[in-house]
Scaffold this motif. Structure first.
Motif, PDB file in Angstrom:
ATOM      1  N   VAL A   1     -37.685 -13.850  20.029  1.00  0.00           N
ATOM      2  CA  VAL A   1     -36.894 -12.708  19.889  1.00  0.00           C
ATOM      3  C   VAL A   1     -36.011 -13.131  20.930  1.00  0.00           C
ATOM      4  CG1 VAL A   1     -36.779 -10.150  20.455  1.00  0.00           C
ATOM      5  CG2 VAL A   1     -38.889 -11.389  19.106  1.00  0.00           C
ATOM      6  N   LEU A   2     -36.251 -13.315  22.108  1.00  0.00           N
ATOM      7  CA  LEU A   2     -35.230 -13.683  23.263  1.00  0.00           C
ATOM      8  C   LEU A   2     -34.188 -14.488  22.654  1.00  0.00           C
ATOM      9  CD1 LEU A   2     -37.223 -13.685  26.626  1.00  0.00           C
ATOM     10  CD2 LEU A   2     -35.752 -11.917  25.639  1.00  0.00           C
ATOM     11  N   VAL A   3     -34.713 -15.518  22.167  1.00  0.00           N
ATOM     12  CA  VAL A   3     -33.533 -16.780  21.771  1.00  0.00           C
ATOM     13  C   VAL A   3     -32.934 -16.195  20.734  1.00  0.00           C
ATOM     14  CG1 VAL A   3     -34.745 -18.074  20.159  1.00  0.00           C
ATOM     15  CG2 VAL A   3     -33.485 -19.268  21.896  1.00  0.00           C
TER      16      VAL A   3
ATOM     17  N   ALA B   1     -28.028 -12.900  31.537  1.00  0.00           N
ATOM     18  CA  ALA B   1     -28.496 -13.848  32.361  1.00  0.00           C
ATOM     19  C   ALA B   1     -30.111 -13.666  32.772  1.00  0.00           C
ATOM     20  CB  ALA B   1     -27.862 -13.778  33.763  1.00  0.00           C
ATOM     21  N   VAL B   2     -30.409 -12.331  33.028  1.00  0.00           N
ATOM     22  CA  VAL B   2     -31.836 -11.870  33.162  1.00  0.00           C
ATOM     23  C   VAL B   2     -32.576 -12.445  31.856  1.00  0.00           C
ATOM     24  CG1 VAL B   2     -33.640 -10.437  33.628  1.00  0.00           C
ATOM     25  CG2 VAL B   2     -31.360 -10.165  34.611  1.00  0.00           C
ATOM     26  N   MET B   3     -32.244 -12.164  30.764  1.00  0.00           N
ATOM     27  CA  MET B   3     -32.962 -12.438  29.771  1.00  0.00           C
ATOM     28  C   MET B   3     -33.019 -14.190  29.382  1.00  0.00           C
ATOM     29  SD  MET B   3     -31.739 -11.013  26.015  1.00  0.00           S
ATOM     30  CE  MET B   3     -31.947  -9.050  25.971  1.00  0.00           C
ATOM     31  N   PHE B   4     -32.018 -14.714  29.755  1.00  0.00           N
ATOM     32  CA  PHE B   4     -31.846 -16.067  29.521  1.00  0.00           C
ATOM     33  C   PHE B   4     -32.955 -16.739  30.437  1.00  0.00           C
ATOM     34  CE2 PHE B   4     -30.639 -20.395  30.503  1.00  0.00           C
ATOM     35  CZ  PHE B   4     -30.600 -20.977  29.138  1.00  0.00           C
ATOM     36  N   PHE B   5     -32.926 -16.605  31.545  1.00  0.00           N
ATOM     37  CA  PHE B   5     -33.706 -17.315  32.794  1.00  0.00           C
ATOM     38  C   PHE B   5     -35.243 -16.759  32.532  1.00  0.00           C
ATOM     39  CE2 PHE B   5     -29.471 -17.770  34.868  1.00  0.00           C
ATOM     40  CZ  PHE B   5     -29.523 -19.299  34.871  1.00  0.00           C
ATOM     41  N   PHE B   6     -35.335 -15.576  32.112  1.00  0.00           N
ATOM     42  CA  PHE B   6     -36.590 -15.207  31.517  1.00  0.00           C
ATOM     43  C   PHE B   6     -37.281 -16.089  30.495  1.00  0.00           C
ATOM     44  CE2 PHE B   6     -39.693 -12.047  29.812  1.00  0.00           C
ATOM     45  CZ  PHE B   6     -40.456 -12.101  30.907  1.00  0.00           C
ATOM     46  N   LEU B   7     -36.390 -16.343  29.402  1.00  0.00           N
ATOM     47  CA  LEU B   7     -36.748 -17.183  28.370  1.00  0.00           C
ATOM     48  C   LEU B   7     -37.110 -18.508  28.897  1.00  0.00           C
ATOM     49  CD1 LEU B   7     -36.516 -17.781  25.150  1.00  0.00           C
ATOM     50  CD2 LEU B   7     -34.098 -18.405  25.835  1.00  0.00           C
ATOM     51  N   LEU B   8     -36.236 -19.195  29.634  1.00  0.00           N
ATOM     52  CA  LEU B   8     -36.564 -20.436  30.100  1.00  0.00           C
ATOM     53  C   LEU B   8     -37.754 -20.425  30.973  1.00  0.00           C
ATOM     54  CD1 LEU B   8     -34.899 -23.010  30.227  1.00  0.00           C
ATOM     55  CD2 LEU B   8     -33.818 -22.534  32.387  1.00  0.00           C
ATOM     56  N   ALA B   9     -38.284 -19.502  31.647  1.00  0.00           N
ATOM     57  CA  ALA B   9     -39.367 -19.356  32.489  1.00  0.00           C
ATOM     58  C   ALA B   9     -40.412 -19.172  31.819  1.00  0.00           C
ATOM     59  CB  ALA B   9     -39.236 -18.404  33.568  1.00  0.00           C
ATOM     60  N   LEU B  10     -40.340 -18.395  30.581  1.00  0.00           N
ATOM     61  CA  LEU B  10     -41.752 -18.237  29.677  1.00  0.00           C
ATOM     62  C   LEU B  10     -41.941 -19.518  29.021  1.00  0.00           C
ATOM     63  CD1 LEU B  10     -41.166 -14.834  27.768  1.00  0.00           C
ATOM     64  CD2 LEU B  10     -42.348 -15.182  29.839  1.00  0.00           C
ATOM     65  N   ALA B  11     -41.020 -20.166  28.586  1.00  0.00           N
ATOM     66  CA  ALA B  11     -41.130 -21.577  27.936  1.00  0.00           C
ATOM     67  C   ALA B  11     -41.887 -22.342  28.791  1.00  0.00           C
ATOM     68  CB  ALA B  11     -39.739 -21.952  27.324  1.00  0.00           C
ATOM     69  N   ALA B  12     -41.255 -22.248  30.134  1.00  0.00           N
ATOM     70  CA  ALA B  12     -41.756 -23.368  31.083  1.00  0.00           C
ATOM     71  C   ALA B  12     -43.371 -23.156  31.321  1.00  0.00           C
ATOM     72  CB  ALA B  12     -40.904 -23.166  32.290  1.00  0.00           C
ATOM     73  N   LEU B  13     -43.573 -21.937  31.416  1.00  0.00           N
ATOM     74  CA  LEU B  13     -44.901 -21.509  31.577  1.00  0.00           C
ATOM     75  C   LEU B  13     -46.091 -22.178  30.940  1.00  0.00           C
ATOM     76  CD1 LEU B  13     -46.862 -19.748  33.517  1.00  0.00           C
ATOM     77  CD2 LEU B  13     -46.242 -17.625  32.082  1.00  0.00           C
TER      78      LEU B  13
END
Ligand code: PFF
Length: 455
Positions: free
Chosen positions: A182-184, A307-319
């Protein structure tokens, strides 16, 4: 029954966990910038061929080896070929590779975690364009901040692993993967509705074969393996958790397609916005941490939300990717010692924190330390991109294609005769010939290029 033998409770859970492993920094941070570097659509075409012809094939080999043996790499190879005990060394090498990759992965994930905080608190938004680069270098060279964020990220990963295979990994992946999609998608819609977004889309998709060098082709294969999390035993461990009646071919196909889709969507979320605000698309690894903050700032107040959404997306993917790497090492320690899952998780986490922190400080406090003329991070990066994964991948395909019994492979892929496997001949040819040759070419060419950079 131990947690490990239990495996994933459903096909959906298994697919979400494996997609979680595959979709990571590789898709959202790395894929868009290397696609930008090597000719957009031209790179994409070569990448697609590698992903399906070699990456997916490798994923199936790992699933077969893992599900058939119900073991982690250290024992899985020998289980499938009991008279050749030497193959256990390939298993150990896979576990070591996971340790090296996660130690570097948590550094980048720590940076991402810091960027969530910096965007949520308005720190990034308060910076002038000219200050964004300095802000980034001040952060990565800071004496302790990168380590603090690395610890936060790694501890979250470890807590999920402590929850176990079903209640930790599977449960978290089933929730996070749909959230990530959804975020992406939201970010894609924002990006393509900006003025001039078509320039970014055509940069991304129109093939420019003049930019696709031999180096680009090598990068495409390396990226295909990294993105699908294959070639380091992770999918052997997840394979051992896949339900017995799942169709390995279909499962691997779904994971491969989802991983590729998310990578392309990440490109769509990033490039039109980068062009729309007149930024440099080929700015390499700094694209996400230096160029995107500028783009978000140019959007005005609402930019902070994106910005928050993007970095959150990146962190979820990394997690979810870090989970699979940590799980591989934890499962190996549990299997090969009398240490229980809880203690194994603590021990492995401490080791990852130690090695990861050394990597995290390599631009700061430890910047004077060089290994073979490289910074510590650069040295680990070489190990992780040039040497370890291709060597493990070559070992795995050679084992599978030339050491494992063909009847065993057919038995496992067909779920003991229940499924038709019309693709088998083509698959077996790819594993025995195409994959080893392609991987050997990648290995030798990249070793040569790293030793003689000017040739
Ligand atoms: N596939 C992950 C990514 O694209 O970021 C990285 C990764 C995870 C590689 C797990 C290897 C692995 F075993």
């Amino acid at each position: 029954m131990s947690d490990k033998q239990q495996g994933f409770s459903s096909s959906f859970g298994a697919i979400m966990a494996a997609v979680g492993s595959a979709v990571g920094l590789g898709n959202i941070w790395r894929f868009p910038y290397i696609m930008g570097q090597y000719g957009g659509g031209a790179f994409l075409l070569v990448y697609l061929a590698f992903v399906f012809l070699i990456g997916m094939v490798l994923m199936m080999t790992e699933f077969v080896i893992g599900r058939r043996s119900q073991h982690t790499p250290a024992k899985a190879f020998v289980y499938n070929r009991p008279d050749r005990k030497g193959w256990r060394f390939l298993g150990y090498l896979c576990v070591f590779t996971c340790l090296m990759i996660i130690s570097q992965y948590v550094v980048l994930s720590g940076w991402t975690t810091n960027y969530i905080v910096d965007s949520a608190t308005g720190t990034l938004a308060s910076l002038q364009t000219s200050e964004i680069g300095t802000h980034f270098s001040n952060f990565i060279t800071h004496p302790w901040l990168p380590v603090m964020y690395l610890i936060i990220f790694t501890v979250i990963t470890a807590v999920i692993i402590l929850g176990g295979v079903q209640k930790g990994i599977e449960a978290v992946s089933k929730v996070l993967m749909p959230v990530l999609l959804v975020l992406v998608l939201v970010l894609c819609v924002r990006s393509i509705t900006l003025p001039n977004s078509s320039v970014g889309l055509s940069y991304l998709f129109s093939p420019d074969f003049s930019k696709l060098s031999g180096e680009g082709v090598l990068a495409a294969l390396g990226q295909a393996l990294f993105s699908l999390s294959v070639g380091m035993g992770t999918m052997i461990v997840y394979g051992s958790y896949i339900p017995a009646n799942d169709n390995i071919f279909k499962t691997a196909m779904l994971i491969t397609a989802s991983d590729t889709l998310i990578a392309v969507l990440a490109g769509v979320a990033i490039f039109p916005a980068v062009f729309s605000f007149g930024q440099d698309p080929a700015s390499g690894p700094g694209l996400v941490f230096q160029v995107l903050p500028t783009v978000f700032n140019s959007m005005g107040g609402i930019g902070t939300v994106f910005a928050v959404m993007f970095f959150f997306l990146l962190a979820l993917a990394a997690l979810t990717s870090a989970i699979s790497l940590l799980e591989t090492i934890v499962a190996w320690l549990c299997e090969s010692s009398s240490v229980n899952r809880y203690k194994s998780t603590i021990i492995v986490t401490l080791v990852v924190l130690a090695v990861g922190s050394v990597c995290a400080l390599s631009d700061g406090l430890l910047s004077g330390v060089k290994i073979l003329n490289k910074s510590i991070f650069g040295f680990v990066d070489d190990l992780n991109s040039i040497y370890l994964p291709p060597i493990c991948a070559i070992g795995t395909v050679i084992f599978f294609g030339w050491q494992m019994k063909k009847e065993d492979i057919i038995d496992e892929l067909s779920n003991h005769g229940a499924l038709k496997i019309g693709y088998f001949k083509a698959f077996y040819f790819l594993v025995r010939y195409v994959a080893p040759i392609a991987l050997l070419v990648v290995l030798f060419t990249s070793i040569y290029a790293s030793l003689f950079p000017n040739n």
